[in-house]
Design an enzyme around this catalytic site. Structure first.
Site, PDB file in Angstrom:
ATOM      1  N   LYS A  13      42.498  74.401  35.023  1.00  0.00           N
ATOM      2  CA  LYS A  13      43.712  73.799  35.611  1.00  0.00           C
ATOM      3  C   LYS A  13      43.707  73.899  37.143  1.00  0.00           C
ATOM      4  O   LYS A  13      44.052  72.939  37.823  1.00  0.00           O
ATOM      5  CB  LYS A  13      44.975  74.479  35.071  1.00  0.00           C
ATOM      6  N   ARG A  88      55.021  77.036  30.146  1.00  0.00           N
ATOM      7  CA  ARG A  88      54.163  77.788  29.243  1.00  0.00           C
ATOM      8  C   ARG A  88      54.845  78.073  27.912  1.00  0.00           C
ATOM      9  O   ARG A  88      54.244  78.662  27.016  1.00  0.00           O
ATOM     10  CB  ARG A  88      53.829  79.114  29.903  1.00  0.00           C
ATOM     11  N   ARG A 127      34.702  85.101  35.988  1.00  0.00           N
ATOM     12  CA  ARG A 127      35.471  84.588  37.116  1.00  0.00           C
ATOM     13  C   ARG A 127      35.716  85.668  38.180  1.00  0.00           C
ATOM     14  O   ARG A 127      36.005  86.803  37.860  1.00  0.00           O
ATOM     15  CB  ARG A 127      36.824  84.070  36.595  1.00  0.00           C
ATOM     16  N   ARG A 162      40.160  90.007  38.533  1.00  0.00           N
ATOM     17  CA  ARG A 162      41.579  90.313  38.357  1.00  0.00           C
ATOM     18  C   ARG A 162      41.794  91.311  37.213  1.00  0.00           C
ATOM     19  O   ARG A 162      41.041  91.316  36.247  1.00  0.00           O
ATOM     20  CB  ARG A 162      42.353  89.022  38.051  1.00  0.00           C
ATOM     21  N   ARG A 173      45.488  87.214  26.318  1.00  0.00           N
ATOM     22  CA  ARG A 173      46.022  86.007  26.968  1.00  0.00           C
ATOM     23  C   ARG A 173      45.757  84.767  26.121  1.00  0.00           C
ATOM     24  O   ARG A 173      46.603  83.871  26.041  1.00  0.00           O
ATOM     25  CB  ARG A 173      45.394  85.831  28.349  1.00  0.00           C
TER      26      ARG A 173
HETATM   27  P1  ADP Z   1      45.839  81.858  33.852  1.00  0.00           P
HETATM   28  O1  ADP Z   1      44.565  82.110  34.545  1.00  0.00           O
HETATM   29  O2  ADP Z   1      46.059  82.606  32.587  1.00  0.00           O
HETATM   30  O3  ADP Z   1      46.202  80.414  33.762  1.00  0.00           O
HETATM   31  P2  ADP Z   1      47.991  82.341  35.739  1.00  0.00           P
HETATM   32  O4  ADP Z   1      47.430  82.633  37.068  1.00  0.00           O
HETATM   33  O5  ADP Z   1      48.580  81.027  35.497  1.00  0.00           O
HETATM   34  O6  ADP Z   1      46.851  82.670  34.715  1.00  0.00           O
HETATM   35  O7  ADP Z   1      49.075  83.441  35.351  1.00  0.00           O
HETATM   36  C1  ADP Z   1      48.824  84.827  35.406  1.00  0.00           C
HETATM   37  C2  ADP Z   1      49.916  85.573  34.679  1.00  0.00           C
HETATM   38  O8  ADP Z   1      51.189  85.280  35.281  1.00  0.00           O
HETATM   39  C3  ADP Z   1      50.094  85.159  33.216  1.00  0.00           C
HETATM   40  O9  ADP Z   1      49.229  85.878  32.368  1.00  0.00           O
HETATM   41  C4  ADP Z   1      51.569  85.507  32.988  1.00  0.00           C
HETATM   42  O10 ADP Z   1      51.743  86.885  32.810  1.00  0.00           O
HETATM   43  C5  ADP Z   1      52.208  85.124  34.301  1.00  0.00           C
HETATM   44  N1  ADP Z   1      52.684  83.718  34.306  1.00  0.00           N
HETATM   45  C6  ADP Z   1      52.236  82.687  35.094  1.00  0.00           C
HETATM   46  N2  ADP Z   1      52.889  81.553  34.847  1.00  0.00           N
HETATM   47  C7  ADP Z   1      53.785  81.834  33.869  1.00  0.00           C
HETATM   48  C8  ADP Z   1      54.766  81.079  33.152  1.00  0.00           C
HETATM   49  N3  ADP Z   1      54.943  79.758  33.385  1.00  0.00           N
HETATM   50  N4  ADP Z   1      55.496  81.729  32.220  1.00  0.00           N
HETATM   51  C9  ADP Z   1      55.339  83.034  31.978  1.00  0.00           C
HETATM   52  N5  ADP Z   1      54.445  83.804  32.586  1.00  0.00           N
HETATM   53  C10 ADP Z   1      53.660  83.233  33.533  1.00  0.00           C
END
Ligand code: ADP
Ligand code: ZN
Length: 219
Positions: A13, A88, A127, A162, A173
């Site tokens: 994404k 989400r 990553r 991370r 996740r």
């Molecule tokens: P990913 O690499 O899983 O797409 P993100 O960088 O989007 O990770 O998000 C990291 C963390 O931040 C998620 O695992 C969650 O805990 C939180 N998070 C991010 N966006 C959302 C959302 N829209 N709703 C709930 N939690 C979120």
């Protein structure tokens, strides 16, 4: 132009967002990046959210909706936005629908990045992210390594794995994704602007998105 990118962690994404951002000059909004900045700034939102993030759990919907509502009201969103990592949950998607209709905005594109699970796992464990919050460049030890190991090509800061990219956190996740986020595919499937990008290559996803926009007469 207003775009939603749907897809599991590691589905690309962030990369597709950047391509769309360059092509259309609209802002990328990553709730994950906003939350990480809050954690770094040690704000109340950051302190509240960090334990959920480290475990690979979703941060509660009301916190996320507040962040998004505030962000969409900013000036740089006037030309449009790319939502990366939001919505989400079904409840967030409903909240977004409400926010957008209040502002007279419509969705132009919802892309689902459909990537097989084994590819997701391998991408996530390899990553590395630049530790400089103003840079946030993303690398991959296999497919896109830094020139010097552990050092960001763009800004020279250390690259890090991370906390939520350890094997256990990644599995969790992906489970969270399947349970809470995958149902959004059906939520948006019947919209005219929905497209499934059945590809494990980011370039293919971008081309599918462009073709869909052209077909809809949006570009
Ligand atoms: P990913 O690499 O899983 O797409 P993100 O960088 O989007 O990770 O998000 C990291 C963390 O931040 C998620 O695992 C969650 O805990 C939180 N998070 C991010 N966006 C959302 C959302 N829209 N709703 C709930 N939690 C979120
Ligand atoms: Zn950097």
């Amino acid at each position: 132009m207003n775009v939603i990118l749907l897809g599991a962690p590691g589905s690309g994404k962030g990369t597709v967002s950047r391509l769309l951002e360059e092509r259309f000059g609209i802002v990328q909004i990553s709730t994950g990046d906003i939350l990480r900045a809050e954690v770094k700034a040690d704000s109340a939102t950051g302190r509240f959210s960090e334990p959920y993030m480290t475990k690979g759990d979703l941060v509660p919907d009301d916190v996320i909706m507040n962040i998004v509502e505030e962000r969409l009201a900013q000036k740089d969103c006037e030309k449009g936005f790319i939502l990366d990592g939001f919505p989400r949950t079904i409840s967030q998607a409903e909240g977004l629908g409400k926010l957008m209709s209040e502002r007279g905005l419509k969705l132009d594109l919802v892309v689902n990045l459909d990537v097989p699970e084994d590819i997701l796992i391998s991408r996530l464990t390899s990553r590395r992210t630049c530790s400089n919050p103003d840079c946030h460049a993303i690398y991959n030890t296999i497919s896109n390594p830094t020139k010097i190991e552990g050092v960001c090509d763009k800004c020279g800061s250390p690259t890090i794995q991370r906390d939520d990219e350890t094997e256990t956190a990644i599995k969790h996740r992906l489970e969270t994704y399947k349970e809470k986020t995958a149902p959004l595919i059906d939520f948006y499937r019947n919209e005219n602007c929905f497209v499934n990008a059945d590809s494990s290559e980011t370039k293919g996803v971008f081309e599918t998105a462009m073709a869909k926009l052209a077909m809809a007469g949006a570009i």
